[in-house]
Design an enzyme around this catalytic site. Structure first.
Site, short mmCIF file in Angstrom:
data_model
loop_
_atom_site.label_atom_id
_atom_site.label_comp_id
_atom_site.label_asym_id
_atom_site.label_seq_id
_atom_site.Cartn_x
_atom_site.Cartn_y
_atom_site.Cartn_z
N THR A 556 0.89 -1.34 -0.11
CA THR A 556 -0.07 -0.09 0.15
C THR A 556 0.79 1.29 -0.01
O THR A 556 2.11 1.24 -0.08
CB THR A 556 -0.78 0.03 1.16
OG1 THR A 556 -0.17 0.54 2.36
CG2 THR A 556 -1.65 -1.30 1.65
N LYS A 580 7.06 3.72 0.97
CA LYS A 580 8.32 4.74 1.38
C LYS A 580 7.80 5.33 2.54
O LYS A 580 8.78 6.25 2.99
CB LYS A 580 8.42 5.67 0.01
CG LYS A 580 9.01 5.07 -1.19
CD LYS A 580 9.18 5.90 -2.40
CE LYS A 580 7.84 6.20 -3.06
NZ LYS A 580 7.43 5.10 -3.61
N GLU A 607 13.50 -2.62 -0.61
CA GLU A 607 14.30 -2.48 -1.99
C GLU A 607 13.46 -1.67 -2.64
O GLU A 607 13.94 -0.69 -3.61
CB GLU A 607 14.87 -3.57 -2.39
CG GLU A 607 15.65 -3.69 -3.54
CD GLU A 607 17.05 -2.98 -3.31
OE1 GLU A 607 17.24 -1.86 -4.12
OE2 GLU A 607 17.87 -3.52 -2.66
N LYS A 683 12.67 9.33 -1.70
CA LYS A 683 13.70 8.24 -2.57
C LYS A 683 15.11 8.65 -1.98
O LYS A 683 15.73 8.14 -1.67
CB LYS A 683 13.30 8.14 -3.84
CG LYS A 683 11.86 7.44 -3.94
CD LYS A 683 11.71 7.26 -5.62
CE LYS A 683 10.60 6.46 -5.94
NZ LYS A 683 10.13 6.55 -7.72
N GLY A 798 6.00 0.88 -12.43
CA GLY A 798 4.93 0.07 -12.70
C GLY A 798 4.98 -1.29 -11.94
O GLY A 798 5.72 -1.57 -11.16
#
Length: 816
Positions: A556, A580, A607, A683, A798
């Site tokens: 999620t 994240k 990862e 990120k 994707g």
């Protein structure tokens, strides 16, 4: 000569008794004589005991129980015996049942149940079954004779668990067998008689013991124990699905396993035949051709040094400690004498070399009396504060790893305890005898199933691992993740010896659980029929399942789900996530999760937080672990933004391309997270932290390319609408890049401890210029890669590649 014993399940009803008859018909062809010991019909002994207790308690229910007992025996007679032969058998059985009814009525009238009377009452189970089975054998054409075991086995008067007088019993057994020539002798198990003729019993499971007594007295060639399983198993098959029968085992190993809960063999059974070296075969009445287990003096020394893993439930640890026992002789004697006087069996003992404490394991049922006895015997030392009052810890189990040949293999103890440790199973006490035949550990009862499965997997399943997955989020990524598991499950089992089971699935509305593993063929339909989704209930169910190698999967983008990671890690449940939010929240939270992962030996893998399936985070971790230092990171980290700007041209509106990216699953559910730069900030923040920086989100400079009216929207619909409204703004950005023969790329940079994200015009000679589609690219400038950077490039967005990254993390856990 061969002795065969058939247990309660083997003679539970007519259908099973016919299976026994078939076995005996087959064996009698090759044996001059068979002695057949039979138990009461399955469940009858419990009914007799309950009826007796109810009668003594003045409860009328004993009459209904008696009627049930009567009905079951008459039903078997009607099904086994032809009508023309039933009359005499029913008449004999009725007289026996009348005697039983008189005893029960007597208990009711007197309101008491002595141990002697109890033995008399429960003996009727074997007396009735042995008579009916003998008559059934006769009907089948076998020359069978019934012999009352009370005339063969003599005991003392310790009713309930009498001690056998072997000297007298051996004489009686040999004398009787010398006087009969029938090839088939049926003997009721479990029961015996005192010297003055009172019925006694040999303890629950005593039918095995009866058979062993007969085998030893007659020096039989073989003792066969026929039951409902195909031998002694490597572990309890009810707890361990991959358990299998042990083909060869020694007497000592069998004694250890039976003492520690292997129910197929009553522990005292082995002793009489052990002295005479008579083999014991454990066979399955319902699968007579199965190999079973053969118990002999030497077993098979070339087989696995560990023969089985078993356990005893409902254990209490008693701890006596204090300076008053250090160097004081006779302390152990006083402890065991106090417990022995109360007839309390000690199951487990361990003592530290300092002599400061002695730890004893007993049955939960004996806890109160044991504590009272020990506190009394050490009352003086307790009053002088030399010994602490006896400490009690209940709700425990003892697990035992058993093998005669373990002593010849180095490191087995280490493997046992490291396996338990990896699964966060706390060991309360340890014992290992000098023979090294048994390694025992006391653990919480709630961890028993996980402990036994973990150890069985380690020592009996060819280094295979079963991974138990709890998946939250079954949208684009989750759906493809499940599809990949279905596609690869046979490959993983064959090539990696990994078996993956999905135990739970949840979306935002419904969730389903199946402790045996969800059948994935129709999971979409099943989840629609699930229970309402609830994050906290999901967590509780994962913890309660307490499976080894448990992995929580978060597919999620939910902050509420991410908040639960610490709960899973604290309970030694691995976390694999593409979400994240947790790793890009406060540095303290990020650090806490990493610390919990180490403390509770629970992998925390993310990862896919950067680069979907690309090995970016893992590469950074390996560089840091090897002593390299990262100076600069330049990266295109948003596959969704790269897809958008690669497809945005003068023929397509920016609004249309963003909608396409959202529809194809390249963006977050809320595309504003991608376009505002928040996703890329997260990120680069994660990469900064993995590079060793204690950075917070606020420290990252975000130069947004969005107009303020887009940034200030509150809903997804409003945000998309603002993109259409501001179409000229985005066309202007494209036009300026085209004028310089550049391409628009959203770039993240970490340099000299500072991080930034921005839309940049990339010239043709830059590595970022050729990044196509949804690809990501990362340039790592380090002390070792200082002239030419380490470059990682590939699809970075994707559902399929993100799912493959999640899958890779799961496999990584399985391989470790």
């Amino acid at each position: 000569m061969k002795i065969l014993k058939f247990g309660g399940t083997s003679v539970a009803h007519a259908e099973n008794i016919l299976k026994v008859v078939a076995i005996l018909k087959n064996q009698i062809q090759n044996e001059p004589r068979l002695i057949v010991v039979v138990s009461a019909m399955g469940g009858i002994t419990d009914l007799l005991l309950t009826a007796a207790e109810n009668a003594a308690d003045k409860k009328q229910e004993y009459k209904a129980l008696f009627e049930t007992i009567e009905f079951r025996h008459f039903e078997v007679i009607r099904e086994l015996i032809p009508i023309v032969a039933q009359s005499a058998i029913i008449s004999h059985t009725k007289r026996t049942l009348n005697h039983l009814e008189t005893l029960l009525d007597g208990c009711f009238l007197l309101g008491e149940l002595s141990k002697r009377t109890k033995d008399g009452i429960i003996s009727f189970g074997e007396l009735l079954s042995s008579y009916i089975i003998t008559e059934a054998l006769k009907v089948q054409g076998l020359k069978a004779i019934l012999q009352d075991s009370r005339e063969l086995i003599q005991t003392n008067d310790h009713f309930g668990k009498a001690m056998v007088d072997f000297e007298v019993s051996n004489i009686l057994i040999k004398k009787y067998l010398a006087t009969v020539d029938n090839p088939l002798v049926v003997v009721p198990g479990f029961i015996a008689r005192t010297q003055d003729g009172h019925t006694t019993t040999l303890g629950r499971g005593g039918s095995d013991y009866t058979a062993a007594i007969l085998a030893a007295a007659l020096q039989a060639d073989l003792l066969e124990i026929w039951t409902d399983v195909s031998g002694m198993y490597t572990a309890n098959p009810k707890l361990v699905k991959h358990a299998y029968p042990i083909t060869d085992i020694t007497y000592q190993e069998a004694m250890e396993l039976s003492h520690f809960g292997a129910k197929v063999l009553y522990p005292p059974t082995i002793q009489p035949v052990f002295n005479s070296k008579i083999p014991i075969a454990i066979k399955n009445t319902f699968a007579p051709l199965a190999t079973g287990t053969l118990i002999t003096e030497y077993g098979n020394p070339k087989s696995n040094p560990i023969k089985g893993i078993t356990h005893i439930d409902k254990i209490t640890l008693l701890t006596i400690e204090g300076s008053g026992i250090i160097g004081v002789s006779g302390t152990s004697k006083r402890i065991f004498e106090a417990l022995g006087n109360k007839n309390i069996s000690v199951i487990f003992i361990t003592q530290a070399s300092s002599e400061y404490s002695i730890c004893i394991g007993i049955s939960d049922a004996d806890t109160t009396e044991a504590k009272k006895a020990l506190d009394t015997v050490f009352a003086f030392e307790i009053s002088q504060f030399k010994i602490i009052p006896c400490a009690i810890e209940s709700g425990l189990s003892i697990i035992a790893v058993v093998g005669e040949n373990m002593k010849n293999y180095q490191g087995l103890s280490g493997s046992v305890f490291s396996t338990l440790g990896r699964n966060n199973i706390n060991v309360r006490a340890i014992a290992q005898g000098a023979s090294e035949r048994n390694i025992s550990a006391v653990i919480q009862s709630s961890d028993t199933k996980k402990a036994i499965n973990s150890l069985h997997e380690k020592f009996f399943e060819e280094d295979s691992r079963q991974l138990n997955l709890f998946v939250m989020g079954v949208g684009n990524v989750g759906e493809r993740f499940i599809a990949q598991i279905m596609q690869q499950k046979h490959y993983l089992k064959a090539h990696h010896k990994i078996t993956i089971r999905i135990i739970a699935l949840s979306n935002s509305r419904k969730m389903i659980f199946d402790e045996d593993g969800i059948l994935l063929k129709n999971w979409q339909a099943d989840i629609e029929n699930g229970i309402p989704s609830n994050i906290h209930i999901f967590q509780q169910k994962v913890k309660a399942a307490n499976f080894r190698n448990s992995i929580f999967i978060d597919n999620t983008a939910s902050s509420a789900v991410a908040e639960g990671y610490s709960y899973y890690l604290e309970n030694s449940i691995a976390v694999v996530t593409c979400n994240k939010i947790a790793c890009s929240s406060s540095f303290d939270k990020y650090r806490q999760l990493k610390d919990l992962s180490r403390k509770f030996n629970a992998p925390f893998l993310y990862e896919t937080n950067v680069g979907a399936g690309l090995p970016i985070i893992d590469t950074v971790k390996n560089l840091m672990a090897s002593g390299d230092k990262i100076h600069t990171i330049q990266a295109v980290l948003s596959g969704s933004l790269n897809f958008i700007f690669n497809n945005f041209n003068t023929e397509n509106s920016f609004y249309d391309i963003v909608q396409q990216a959202q529809a194809e699953g390249y963006t977050e559910p809320d595309p504003k997270i991608d376009l505002s730069g928040i996703d890329v900030m997260r990120k680069i923040l994660i990469l900064a932290r993995e590079s060793g920086l204690a950075m917070e989100m606020e420290a990252i400079e975000n130069i947004s390319f969005l107009p303020e009216s887009s940034l200030s929207t509150d809903t997804v619909a409003d945000f998309l609408s603002s993109l259409a409204t501001n179409s000229h703004h985005f066309e202007s950005l494209l036009l300026k890049a085209n004028e310089k023969n550049c391409r628009l790329k959203y770039v993240a940079q970490l340099k000299n401890g500072k991080a930034s994200v921005s839309l940049q015009q990339i010239p043709k000679d830059h590595p970022f210029y050729a990044v196509e589609g949804k690809d990501n690219i990362v340039l790592l400038f380090t002390e070792r890669y200082n002239e030419q950077p380490l470059l990682i490039k590939g699809a970075g967005a994707g559902a399929a590649v993100t799912a493959s990254g999640i899958f890779a993390d799961v496999i990584r856990i399985g391989n470790n």
